[in-house]
Design an enzyme around this catalytic site. Structure first.
Site, PDB file in Angstrom:
ATOM      1  N   CYS A  56       1.052  -1.273   0.277  1.00 13.12           N
ATOM      2  CA  CYS A  56       0.018  -0.451   0.176  1.00 13.12           C
ATOM      3  C   CYS A  56       0.617   1.285   0.227  1.00 13.12           C
ATOM      4  CB  CYS A  56      -0.797   0.129   1.448  1.00 13.12           C
ATOM      5  SG  CYS A  56      -2.187  -1.255   1.438  1.00 13.12           S
ATOM      6  N   GLU A  58       0.891   3.133   2.373  1.00 15.38           N
ATOM      7  CA  GLU A  58       1.159   3.993   3.289  1.00 15.38           C
ATOM      8  C   GLU A  58       2.864   3.282   3.953  1.00 15.38           C
ATOM      9  OE1 GLU A  58      -3.015   4.086   3.819  1.00 15.38           O
ATOM     10  OE2 GLU A  58      -1.164   3.337   2.665  1.00 15.38           O
ATOM     11  N   ARG A  84     -11.499   9.766  -5.354  1.00 14.23           N
ATOM     12  CA  ARG A  84     -11.591   9.376  -4.135  1.00 14.23           C
ATOM     13  C   ARG A  84     -11.768   9.854  -2.666  1.00 14.23           C
ATOM     14  NH1 ARG A  84     -10.138   3.750  -4.102  1.00 14.23           N
ATOM     15  NH2 ARG A  84      -8.198   4.510  -5.143  1.00 14.23           N
ATOM     16  N   CYS A  90      -6.036  -0.047   4.957  1.00  9.70           N
ATOM     17  CA  CYS A  90      -6.002  -0.891   5.412  1.00  9.70           C
ATOM     18  C   CYS A  90      -5.936  -1.323   7.089  1.00  9.70           C
ATOM     19  CB  CYS A  90      -5.446  -1.725   4.242  1.00  9.70           C
ATOM     20  SG  CYS A  90      -4.125  -2.097   4.651  1.00  9.70           S
ATOM     21  N   CYS A  93      -1.650  -2.684   7.475  1.00 10.62           N
ATOM     22  CA  CYS A  93      -1.135  -0.491   7.019  1.00 10.62           C
ATOM     23  C   CYS A  93      -0.692  -0.051   8.619  1.00 10.62           C
ATOM     24  CB  CYS A  93      -2.120   0.537   6.450  1.00 10.62           C
ATOM     25  SG  CYS A  93      -1.076  -0.377   4.763  1.00 10.62           S
ATOM     26  N   TYR A 127      -0.968  -4.815  20.419  1.00 10.50           N
ATOM     27  CA  TYR A 127       0.301  -5.579  20.963  1.00 10.50           C
ATOM     28  C   TYR A 127       1.050  -4.469  19.831  1.00 10.50           C
ATOM     29  CZ  TYR A 127       4.467  -8.164  20.328  1.00 10.50           C
ATOM     30  OH  TYR A 127       6.436  -8.367  20.188  1.00 10.50           O
ATOM     31  N   TRP A 129       4.416  -4.006  19.107  1.00 10.93           N
ATOM     32  CA  TRP A 129       5.548  -4.379  18.434  1.00 10.93           C
ATOM     33  C   TRP A 129       7.001  -3.406  19.465  1.00 10.93           C
ATOM     34  CZ3 TRP A 129       9.951  -3.204  14.815  1.00 10.93           C
ATOM     35  CH2 TRP A 129      10.588  -4.170  14.646  1.00 10.93           C
TER      36      TRP A 129
END
Length: 145
Positions: A56, A58, A84, A90, A93, A127, A129
């Site tokens: 994507c 991002e 758009r 998503c 991402c 979570y 990371w």
């Protein structure tokens, strides 16, 4: 009251919309992203669609930012081609943005207009990371809080 983004956010939206309008062509590049670094620089990117699951906009932006020496992003937005408008990230991402930049703000387009939210709001009780990585010099967990 309708939530609105501030001037800086509108500048990012314009930057992403410009890239979407001028660089997105056909089915391979359909989304553009823009992010502001903490030092004020704006980084832009487009997605690299492929039927096997290309990245994507991002995610391409994270690599583009690193290639330009930008490692601390403040705010990000994605805009679709063909007018758009602002498109939310998503799920993949959202998780990657949270992992790389736990303090990142994300611009969203909603039925009520535009608003800016912390990336943590997009994945509550996640979570993180980065909170579990070791500091290479001290061999202790890093803290992002």
């Amino acid at each position: 009251m309708t939530p609105q983004t501030d001037r800086v956010d509108h500048e990012l939206i314009r930057a992403a919309a410009h890239i979407a309008a001028t660089r997105c062509r056909g089915d391979n590049h359909t989304m553009a992203a823009a992010a502001r670094a903490r030092d004020g620089r704006i980084v832009t990117a487009v997605n690299a669609y492929h039927f096997t699951g290309g990245p994507c906009a991002e995610l391409v932006l994270i690599g583009t930012a690193a290639a330009q020496g930008v490692y601390d992003l403040d705010t990000i937005v994605a805009v679709g081609d063909r007018d758009r408008g602002v498109v939310p990230p998503c799920g993949r991402c959202r998780q990657v943005l949270l992992d790389y930049f736990p303090a990142l703000k994300v611009i969203l387009g909603t039925n009520d207009g535009l608003r800016t939210v912390p990336v943590t709001d997009l994945l509550p009780e996640s979570y993180i990371w980065a909170n579990h990585q070791l500091d290479a010099e001290e061999n202790t967990p890093l803290s992002t809080s």
